[in-house]
Design a protein around this motif. Structure first.
Motif, PDB file in Angstrom:
ATOM      1  N   LEU A  96      13.433 -51.308 -63.792  1.00 34.66           N
ATOM      2  CA  LEU A  96      13.429 -52.615 -64.460  1.00 34.66           C
ATOM      3  C   LEU A  96      13.532 -52.493 -65.977  1.00 34.66           C
ATOM      4  O   LEU A  96      14.104 -53.353 -66.630  1.00 34.66           O
ATOM      5  N   HIS A 104      22.943 -53.235 -66.272  1.00 34.93           N
ATOM      6  CA  HIS A 104      23.896 -54.290 -66.603  1.00 34.93           C
ATOM      7  C   HIS A 104      25.041 -53.786 -67.485  1.00 34.93           C
ATOM      8  O   HIS A 104      26.096 -54.415 -67.544  1.00 34.93           O
ATOM      9  N   ASP A 113      33.946 -59.659 -67.448  1.00 38.16           N
ATOM     10  CA  ASP A 113      33.646 -61.067 -67.757  1.00 38.16           C
ATOM     11  C   ASP A 113      32.322 -61.544 -67.158  1.00 38.16           C
ATOM     12  O   ASP A 113      32.045 -62.741 -67.124  1.00 38.16           O
ATOM     13  N   GLU A 115      28.552 -62.664 -66.918  1.00 43.59           N
ATOM     14  CA  GLU A 115      27.658 -63.324 -67.884  1.00 43.59           C
ATOM     15  C   GLU A 115      26.246 -62.888 -67.567  1.00 43.59           C
ATOM     16  O   GLU A 115      25.648 -63.358 -66.607  1.00 43.59           O
ATOM     17  N   PHE A 119      17.373 -58.441 -71.315  1.00 42.20           N
ATOM     18  CA  PHE A 119      16.001 -58.102 -70.947  1.00 42.20           C
ATOM     19  C   PHE A 119      15.475 -57.111 -71.967  1.00 42.20           C
ATOM     20  O   PHE A 119      15.778 -55.928 -71.909  1.00 42.20           O
TER      21      PHE A 119
HETATM   22  C1  HEM Z   1      23.153 -61.384 -62.901  1.00 39.15           C
HETATM   23  C2  HEM Z   1      24.569 -57.128 -61.115  1.00 39.15           C
HETATM   24  C3  HEM Z   1      20.019 -55.572 -61.067  1.00 39.15           C
HETATM   25  C4  HEM Z   1      18.636 -59.630 -63.274  1.00 39.15           C
HETATM   26  C5  HEM Z   1      23.909 -60.382 -62.349  1.00 39.15           C
HETATM   27  C6  HEM Z   1      25.303 -60.536 -61.936  1.00 39.15           C
HETATM   28  C7  HEM Z   1      25.700 -59.344 -61.447  1.00 39.15           C
HETATM   29  C8  HEM Z   1      24.575 -58.429 -61.531  1.00 39.15           C
HETATM   30  C9  HEM Z   1      27.082 -59.002 -60.878  1.00 39.15           C
HETATM   31  C10 HEM Z   1      26.140 -61.829 -62.045  1.00 39.15           C
HETATM   32  C11 HEM Z   1      26.880 -61.923 -63.355  1.00 39.15           C
HETATM   33  C12 HEM Z   1      27.864 -63.073 -63.359  1.00 39.15           C
HETATM   34  O1  HEM Z   1      27.932 -63.804 -62.394  1.00 39.15           O
HETATM   35  O2  HEM Z   1      28.629 -63.251 -64.340  1.00 39.15           O
HETATM   36  C13 HEM Z   1      23.465 -56.336 -60.958  1.00 39.15           C
HETATM   37  C14 HEM Z   1      23.467 -55.021 -60.309  1.00 39.15           C
HETATM   38  C15 HEM Z   1      22.169 -54.591 -60.280  1.00 39.15           C
HETATM   39  C16 HEM Z   1      21.381 -55.639 -60.924  1.00 39.15           C
HETATM   40  C17 HEM Z   1      24.696 -54.319 -59.766  1.00 39.15           C
HETATM   41  C18 HEM Z   1      21.559 -53.315 -59.710  1.00 39.15           C
HETATM   42  C19 HEM Z   1      22.196 -52.414 -59.022  1.00 39.15           C
HETATM   43  C20 HEM Z   1      19.251 -56.551 -61.622  1.00 39.15           C
HETATM   44  C21 HEM Z   1      17.814 -56.513 -61.649  1.00 39.15           C
HETATM   45  C22 HEM Z   1      17.409 -57.635 -62.265  1.00 39.15           C
HETATM   46  C23 HEM Z   1      18.601 -58.400 -62.647  1.00 39.15           C
HETATM   47  C24 HEM Z   1      16.917 -55.414 -61.060  1.00 39.15           C
HETATM   48  C25 HEM Z   1      15.961 -57.953 -62.448  1.00 39.15           C
HETATM   49  C26 HEM Z   1      15.443 -58.755 -63.226  1.00 39.15           C
HETATM   50  C27 HEM Z   1      19.725 -60.489 -63.322  1.00 39.15           C
HETATM   51  C28 HEM Z   1      19.658 -61.897 -63.665  1.00 39.15           C
HETATM   52  C29 HEM Z   1      20.971 -62.403 -63.549  1.00 39.15           C
HETATM   53  C30 HEM Z   1      21.803 -61.280 -63.134  1.00 39.15           C
HETATM   54  C31 HEM Z   1      18.404 -62.676 -64.037  1.00 39.15           C
HETATM   55  C32 HEM Z   1      21.427 -63.871 -63.712  1.00 39.15           C
HETATM   56  C33 HEM Z   1      22.231 -64.152 -64.940  1.00 39.15           C
HETATM   57  C34 HEM Z   1      21.401 -64.721 -66.080  1.00 39.15           C
HETATM   58  O3  HEM Z   1      20.160 -64.885 -65.939  1.00 39.15           O
HETATM   59  O4  HEM Z   1      21.986 -64.990 -67.152  1.00 39.15           O
HETATM   60  N1  HEM Z   1      23.492 -59.088 -62.106  1.00 39.15           N
HETATM   61  N2  HEM Z   1      22.200 -56.661 -61.339  1.00 39.15           N
HETATM   62  N3  HEM Z   1      19.695 -57.698 -62.246  1.00 39.15           N
HETATM   63  N4  HEM Z   1      21.024 -60.136 -63.028  1.00 39.15           N
HETATM   64 FE1  HEM Z   1      21.645 -58.324 -62.383  1.00 39.15          FE
END
Ligand code: HEM
Length: 179
Positions: A96, A104, A113, A115, A119
């Protein structure tokens, strides 16, 4: 927002509430995409917001709770799609605290692209972590669901407290204590 977020969301809605609910929320929303998504496409975040709000209105479940449940499902998609990335980690706190500088960053390479939120690590010890979440999308409960599943992935659990810095949820502090 990436198409995979939409396709997995609509699959889960179908699973939990039936195909009629999928059709209903698509009809109730004003979508440039017409509700047709491909995993690799990119769509407006406002489409996700409308789908979530309409699902919330039809089911009486808050958008935060919907995002939490959705994130728990999305984690298993990540486990299946990016096993190598997860295998880099042996500990949930390590994982984390590396979202911003590693996970990310890799996501950005795959989807330029995408979004993504920021953190910021405010405090870190062996069994605790304080993260500052910032995103115009205010998807903190999506983050919370992913964090819960991160602990589960390592056969662990934690108490996670959310502290809203901004009322609209665009800045939230996560206080994480491993059990
Ligand atoms: C959004 C990938 C782990 C928090 C995203 C998106 C992808 C992604 C593809 C969407 C981006 C978009 O639609 O433009 C990954 C991958 C991970 C991972 C491959 C691990 C292998 C995590 C973890 C967290 C996290 C552990 C924990 C907090 C978020 C949040 C978003 C997000 C909160 C929503 C976008 C926002 O709040 O602006 N992630 N993620 N991700 N990710 Fe991750």
């Amino acid at each position: 927002m990436k198409g995979i977020v939409f396709t997995e969301f609509l699959d889960l809605v179908e699973d939990k509430f039936g195909i009629e609910m999928v059709d209903k929320i698509i009809e109730q929303s004003e979508l440039d995409s017409g509700g047709v998504y491909t995993a690799i496409g990119t769509y407006k975040f406002s489409e996700m917001l409308q789908l979530l709000e309409n699902l919330s209105n039809n089911t009486g479940v808050s958008t935060d709770d919907l995002l939490l449940v959705y994130a728990e499902h999305f984690f298993s998609v990540l486990e299946d799609s990016y096993p190598g990335l997860l295998a880099t980690y042996k500990d949930p706190i390590e994982m984390l605290s590396s979202i911003e500088d590693h996970i990310h960053v890799e996501v950005k390479k795959i989807y330029p692209d995408a979004e993504l939120p920021t953190f910021l690590v405010e405090e870190k010890s062996e069994n605790s972590l304080v993260l500052l979440y910032k995103s115009s999308r205010a998807m903190h409960h999506f983050g919370l669901g992913l964090m819960n599943k991160t602990f589960e992935h390592f056969n662990s659990s934690a108490e996670i407290v959310l502290e809203k810095i901004k009322n609209d949820g665009t800045e939230v502090r996560f206080i994480i204590n491993k059990n």
